[in-house]
Design a protein around this motif. Structure first.
Motif, PDB file in Angstrom:
ATOM      1  N   VAL A  10       0.859  -1.180   0.000  1.00 36.16           N
ATOM      2  CA  VAL A  10       0.000   0.000   0.000  1.00 36.16           C
ATOM      3  C   VAL A  10       0.897   1.232   0.000  1.00 36.16           C
ATOM      4  O   VAL A  10       1.783   1.364   0.822  1.00 36.16           O
ATOM      5  N   THR A  11       0.656   2.149  -0.943  1.00 35.64           N
ATOM      6  CA  THR A  11       1.430   3.385  -1.000  1.00 35.64           C
ATOM      7  C   THR A  11       0.799   4.433  -0.078  1.00 35.64           C
ATOM      8  O   THR A  11      -0.295   4.238   0.452  1.00 35.64           O
ATOM      9  N   LEU A  12       1.480   5.551   0.111  1.00 36.07           N
ATOM     10  CA  LEU A  12       0.984   6.600   0.988  1.00 36.07           C
ATOM     11  C   LEU A  12      -0.328   7.207   0.505  1.00 36.07           C
ATOM     12  O   LEU A  12      -1.125   7.702   1.307  1.00 36.07           O
ATOM     13  N   ASP A  13      -0.576   7.159  -0.801  1.00 36.51           N
ATOM     14  CA  ASP A  13      -1.833   7.697  -1.318  1.00 36.51           C
ATOM     15  C   ASP A  13      -2.966   6.663  -1.328  1.00 36.51           C
ATOM     16  O   ASP A  13      -4.048   6.924  -1.824  1.00 36.51           O
ATOM     17  N   GLY A  14      -2.715   5.478  -0.770  1.00 34.36           N
ATOM     18  CA  GLY A  14      -3.751   4.463  -0.636  1.00 34.36           C
ATOM     19  C   GLY A  14      -3.880   3.512  -1.809  1.00 34.36           C
ATOM     20  O   GLY A  14      -4.798   2.708  -1.860  1.00 34.36           O
ATOM     21  N   CYS A  15      -2.946   3.580  -2.749  1.00 37.00           N
ATOM     22  CA  CYS A  15      -2.985   2.700  -3.911  1.00 37.00           C
ATOM     23  C   CYS A  15      -2.518   1.294  -3.513  1.00 37.00           C
ATOM     24  O   CYS A  15      -1.479   1.137  -2.898  1.00 37.00           O
ATOM     25  N   ILE A  16      -3.309   0.291  -3.863  1.00 37.06           N
ATOM     26  CA  ILE A  16      -2.936  -1.103  -3.605  1.00 37.06           C
ATOM     27  C   ILE A  16      -2.720  -1.763  -4.960  1.00 37.06           C
ATOM     28  O   ILE A  16      -3.677  -2.068  -5.665  1.00 37.06           O
ATOM     29  N   ASP A  17      -1.468  -1.939  -5.334  1.00 40.94           N
ATOM     30  CA  ASP A  17      -1.166  -2.487  -6.655  1.00 40.94           C
ATOM     31  C   ASP A  17       0.129  -3.290  -6.590  1.00 40.94           C
ATOM     32  O   ASP A  17       1.203  -2.724  -6.431  1.00 40.94           O
ATOM     33  N   HIS A  18       0.033  -4.602  -6.700  1.00 39.91           N
ATOM     34  CA  HIS A  18       1.214  -5.455  -6.607  1.00 39.91           C
ATOM     35  C   HIS A  18       2.114  -5.348  -7.839  1.00 39.91           C
ATOM     36  O   HIS A  18       3.251  -5.771  -7.806  1.00 39.91           O
TER      37      HIS A  18
END
Length: 34
Positions: A10-18
């Protein structure tokens, strides 16, 4: 019962992308030692 360890990217901007992370040897070593 065994221990289950789960990881989620999870990135700081809330993106969940493996697909955005790079699974290199250093990352695999980290999770193996954890």
């Amino acid at each position: 019962m065994g221990l289950l360890t789960f990881g989620l990217n999870v990135t700081l901007d809330g993106c969940i992308d493996h697909t955005q992370g790079i699974a290199d040897d250093e990352l695999h070593d980290y999770w193996r030692q954890l």
